[in-house]
Design a protein around this motif. Structure first.
Motif, PDB file in Angstrom:
ATOM      1  N   ASP A  38      33.295 -65.305  63.784  1.00  0.00           N
ATOM      2  CA  ASP A  38      32.934 -66.020  62.555  1.00  0.00           C
ATOM      3  C   ASP A  38      33.828 -65.494  61.426  1.00  0.00           C
ATOM      4  O   ASP A  38      33.633 -64.363  60.978  1.00  0.00           O
ATOM      5  CB  ASP A  38      31.457 -65.771  62.227  1.00  0.00           C
ATOM      6  CG  ASP A  38      31.028 -66.415  60.918  1.00  0.00           C
ATOM      7  OD1 ASP A  38      31.789 -67.228  60.347  1.00  0.00           O
ATOM      8  OD2 ASP A  38      29.910 -66.101  60.464  1.00  0.00           O
ATOM      9  N   PRO A  39      34.788 -66.276  60.973  1.00  0.00           N
ATOM     10  CA  PRO A  39      35.730 -65.801  59.962  1.00  0.00           C
ATOM     11  C   PRO A  39      35.086 -65.233  58.689  1.00  0.00           C
ATOM     12  O   PRO A  39      35.603 -64.302  58.103  1.00  0.00           O
ATOM     13  CB  PRO A  39      36.567 -67.035  59.641  1.00  0.00           C
ATOM     14  CG  PRO A  39      36.490 -67.858  60.878  1.00  0.00           C
ATOM     15  CD  PRO A  39      35.113 -67.618  61.432  1.00  0.00           C
ATOM     16  N   THR A  40      33.959 -65.767  58.297  1.00  0.00           N
ATOM     17  CA  THR A  40      33.321 -65.256  57.086  1.00  0.00           C
ATOM     18  C   THR A  40      32.633 -63.913  57.317  1.00  0.00           C
ATOM     19  O   THR A  40      32.340 -63.202  56.364  1.00  0.00           O
ATOM     20  CB  THR A  40      32.295 -66.263  56.543  1.00  0.00           C
ATOM     21  OG1 THR A  40      31.283 -66.487  57.536  1.00  0.00           O
ATOM     22  CG2 THR A  40      32.957 -67.573  56.159  1.00  0.00           C
ATOM     23  N   ALA A  41      32.403 -63.530  58.558  1.00  0.00           N
ATOM     24  CA  ALA A  41      31.722 -62.275  58.873  1.00  0.00           C
ATOM     25  C   ALA A  41      32.615 -61.059  58.643  1.00  0.00           C
ATOM     26  O   ALA A  41      32.127 -59.937  58.608  1.00  0.00           O
ATOM     27  CB  ALA A  41      31.222 -62.284  60.315  1.00  0.00           C
ATOM     28  N   ALA A  42      33.912 -61.250  58.485  1.00  0.00           N
ATOM     29  CA  ALA A  42      34.849 -60.134  58.317  1.00  0.00           C
ATOM     30  C   ALA A  42      35.034 -59.747  56.854  1.00  0.00           C
ATOM     31  O   ALA A  42      35.838 -58.869  56.550  1.00  0.00           O
ATOM     32  CB  ALA A  42      36.185 -60.489  58.940  1.00  0.00           C
ATOM     33  N   THR A  43      34.284 -60.343  55.959  1.00  0.00           N
ATOM     34  CA  THR A  43      34.469 -60.090  54.527  1.00  0.00           C
ATOM     35  C   THR A  43      34.327 -58.612  54.184  1.00  0.00           C
ATOM     36  O   THR A  43      35.131 -58.075  53.420  1.00  0.00           O
ATOM     37  CB  THR A  43      33.460 -60.925  53.709  1.00  0.00           C
ATOM     38  OG1 THR A  43      33.666 -62.303  54.024  1.00  0.00           O
ATOM     39  CG2 THR A  43      33.638 -60.707  52.220  1.00  0.00           C
ATOM     40  N   GLN A  44      33.343 -57.925  54.715  1.00  0.00           N
ATOM     41  CA  GLN A  44      33.136 -56.508  54.385  1.00  0.00           C
ATOM     42  C   GLN A  44      34.305 -55.656  54.875  1.00  0.00           C
ATOM     43  O   GLN A  44      34.765 -54.765  54.167  1.00  0.00           O
ATOM     44  CB  GLN A  44      31.827 -55.982  54.984  1.00  0.00           C
ATOM     45  CG  GLN A  44      31.549 -54.533  54.607  1.00  0.00           C
ATOM     46  CD  GLN A  44      31.453 -54.326  53.097  1.00  0.00           C
ATOM     47  OE1 GLN A  44      30.730 -55.045  52.415  1.00  0.00           O
ATOM     48  NE2 GLN A  44      32.182 -53.358  52.567  1.00  0.00           N
ATOM     49  N   GLN A  45      34.819 -55.932  56.050  1.00  0.00           N
ATOM     50  CA  GLN A  45      35.949 -55.162  56.574  1.00  0.00           C
ATOM     51  C   GLN A  45      37.207 -55.401  55.732  1.00  0.00           C
ATOM     52  O   GLN A  45      37.973 -54.479  55.480  1.00  0.00           O
ATOM     53  CB  GLN A  45      36.224 -55.499  58.038  1.00  0.00           C
ATOM     54  CG  GLN A  45      35.216 -54.898  58.997  1.00  0.00           C
ATOM     55  CD  GLN A  45      33.858 -55.574  58.940  1.00  0.00           C
ATOM     56  OE1 GLN A  45      33.755 -56.761  58.649  1.00  0.00           O
ATOM     57  NE2 GLN A  45      32.803 -54.831  59.211  1.00  0.00           N
ATOM     58  N   ILE A  46      37.395 -56.636  55.282  1.00  0.00           N
ATOM     59  CA  ILE A  46      38.538 -56.941  54.418  1.00  0.00           C
ATOM     60  C   ILE A  46      38.404 -56.179  53.101  1.00  0.00           C
ATOM     61  O   ILE A  46      39.367 -55.581  52.614  1.00  0.00           O
ATOM     62  CB  ILE A  46      38.663 -58.457  54.178  1.00  0.00           C
ATOM     63  CG1 ILE A  46      39.050 -59.154  55.485  1.00  0.00           C
ATOM     64  CG2 ILE A  46      39.657 -58.756  53.063  1.00  0.00           C
ATOM     65  CD1 ILE A  46      38.943 -60.659  55.439  1.00  0.00           C
ATOM     66  N   THR A  47      37.211 -56.159  52.542  1.00  0.00           N
ATOM     67  CA  THR A  47      36.962 -55.408  51.307  1.00  0.00           C
ATOM     68  C   THR A  47      37.213 -53.924  51.522  1.00  0.00           C
ATOM     69  O   THR A  47      37.837 -53.263  50.679  1.00  0.00           O
ATOM     70  CB  THR A  47      35.517 -55.644  50.821  1.00  0.00           C
ATOM     71  OG1 THR A  47      35.338 -57.042  50.586  1.00  0.00           O
ATOM     72  CG2 THR A  47      35.229 -54.868  49.553  1.00  0.00           C
ATOM     73  N   ASP A  48      36.754 -53.377  52.645  1.00  0.00           N
ATOM     74  CA  ASP A  48      36.984 -51.965  52.954  1.00  0.00           C
ATOM     75  C   ASP A  48      38.477 -51.656  53.033  1.00  0.00           C
ATOM     76  O   ASP A  48      38.948 -50.656  52.486  1.00  0.00           O
ATOM     77  CB  ASP A  48      36.311 -51.576  54.271  1.00  0.00           C
ATOM     78  CG  ASP A  48      34.799 -51.574  54.199  1.00  0.00           C
ATOM     79  OD1 ASP A  48      34.243 -51.616  53.081  1.00  0.00           O
ATOM     80  OD2 ASP A  48      34.167 -51.526  55.271  1.00  0.00           O
ATOM     81  N   CYS A  49      39.233 -52.514  53.691  1.00  0.00           N
ATOM     82  CA  CYS A  49      40.682 -52.323  53.818  1.00  0.00           C
ATOM     83  C   CYS A  49      41.354 -52.365  52.452  1.00  0.00           C
ATOM     84  O   CYS A  49      42.229 -51.542  52.160  1.00  0.00           O
ATOM     85  CB  CYS A  49      41.291 -53.370  54.741  1.00  0.00           C
ATOM     86  SG  CYS A  49      40.820 -53.182  56.469  1.00  0.00           S
ATOM     87  N   GLU A  50      40.945 -53.301  51.609  1.00  0.00           N
ATOM     88  CA  GLU A  50      41.510 -53.396  50.267  1.00  0.00           C
ATOM     89  C   GLU A  50      41.243 -52.124  49.472  1.00  0.00           C
ATOM     90  O   GLU A  50      42.129 -51.615  48.778  1.00  0.00           O
ATOM     91  CB  GLU A  50      40.935 -54.603  49.528  1.00  0.00           C
ATOM     92  CG  GLU A  50      41.438 -55.928  50.033  1.00  0.00           C
ATOM     93  CD  GLU A  50      40.747 -57.116  49.375  1.00  0.00           C
ATOM     94  OE1 GLU A  50      39.606 -56.966  48.866  1.00  0.00           O
ATOM     95  OE2 GLU A  50      41.348 -58.192  49.371  1.00  0.00           O
ATOM     96  N   GLU A  51      40.030 -51.597  49.582  1.00  0.00           N
ATOM     97  CA  GLU A  51      39.678 -50.375  48.861  1.00  0.00           C
ATOM     98  C   GLU A  51      40.494 -49.187  49.357  1.00  0.00           C
ATOM     99  O   GLU A  51      40.982 -48.381  48.559  1.00  0.00           O
ATOM    100  CB  GLU A  51      38.182 -50.084  48.991  1.00  0.00           C
ATOM    101  CG  GLU A  51      37.316 -51.055  48.223  1.00  0.00           C
ATOM    102  CD  GLU A  51      35.830 -50.857  48.460  1.00  0.00           C
ATOM    103  OE1 GLU A  51      35.438 -49.883  49.146  1.00  0.00           O
ATOM    104  OE2 GLU A  51      35.049 -51.684  47.965  1.00  0.00           O
ATOM    105  N   ILE A  52      40.643 -49.063  50.666  1.00  0.00           N
ATOM    106  CA  ILE A  52      41.426 -47.968  51.247  1.00  0.00           C
ATOM    107  C   ILE A  52      42.874 -48.054  50.777  1.00  0.00           C
ATOM    108  O   ILE A  52      43.464 -47.055  50.350  1.00  0.00           O
ATOM    109  CB  ILE A  52      41.343 -47.988  52.782  1.00  0.00           C
ATOM    110  CG1 ILE A  52      39.919 -47.647  53.240  1.00  0.00           C
ATOM    111  CG2 ILE A  52      42.357 -47.031  53.407  1.00  0.00           C
ATOM    112  CD1 ILE A  52      39.656 -47.940  54.712  1.00  0.00           C
ATOM    113  N   LEU A  53      43.451 -49.237  50.833  1.00  0.00           N
ATOM    114  CA  LEU A  53      44.842 -49.406  50.405  1.00  0.00           C
ATOM    115  C   LEU A  53      45.003 -49.136  48.909  1.00  0.00           C
ATOM    116  O   LEU A  53      46.002 -48.556  48.480  1.00  0.00           O
ATOM    117  CB  LEU A  53      45.344 -50.798  50.767  1.00  0.00           C
ATOM    118  CG  LEU A  53      45.523 -51.035  52.265  1.00  0.00           C
ATOM    119  CD1 LEU A  53      45.825 -52.500  52.531  1.00  0.00           C
ATOM    120  CD2 LEU A  53      46.603 -50.141  52.840  1.00  0.00           C
ATOM    121  N   HIS A  54      44.016 -49.522  48.118  1.00  0.00           N
ATOM    122  CA  HIS A  54      44.078 -49.262  46.677  1.00  0.00           C
ATOM    123  C   HIS A  54      44.104 -47.752  46.414  1.00  0.00           C
ATOM    124  O   HIS A  54      44.882 -47.276  45.578  1.00  0.00           O
ATOM    125  CB  HIS A  54      42.893 -49.909  45.959  1.00  0.00           C
ATOM    126  CG  HIS A  54      42.857 -49.609  44.498  1.00  0.00           C
ATOM    127  ND1 HIS A  54      43.721 -50.180  43.591  1.00  0.00           N
ATOM    128  CD2 HIS A  54      42.066 -48.771  43.790  1.00  0.00           C
ATOM    129  CE1 HIS A  54      43.469 -49.708  42.389  1.00  0.00           C
ATOM    130  NE2 HIS A  54      42.463 -48.850  42.484  1.00  0.00           N
TER     131      HIS A  54
END
Length: 68
Positions: A38-54
């Motif tokens: 489910d493409p929308t189910a990955a939202t939290q992981q995408i947010t986590d990755c963005e935070e780590i990269l930031h």
């Protein structure tokens, strides 16, 4: 050619960045698995990755290593 001696900061920085990469890798893997279902189910992981990269891109080494 002379080798450059590592600074005292090199080992703890390497350890920290190794943990960051492992955490980022785990978040990406989990996000890919969830997105396949489910493409929308990955939202939290995408947010986590963005935070780590930031955090990495901010380059605040002293904060990473528990300094000021």
């Amino acid at each position: 050619m002379n080798a450059v001696a590592p600074t005292p900061l090199a080992a703890p920085l390497d350890d920290y960045l190794r943990e960051v990469v492992q955490t980022l890798h785990a978040a990406v893997n989990q996000g890919i698995r969830r997105a396949a279902e489910d493409p929308t189910a990955a939202t939290q992981q995408i947010t986590d990755c963005e935070e780590i990269l930031h955090v990495v891109m901010s380059g605040d080494v002293n904060q990473w290593l528990g300094g000021e």
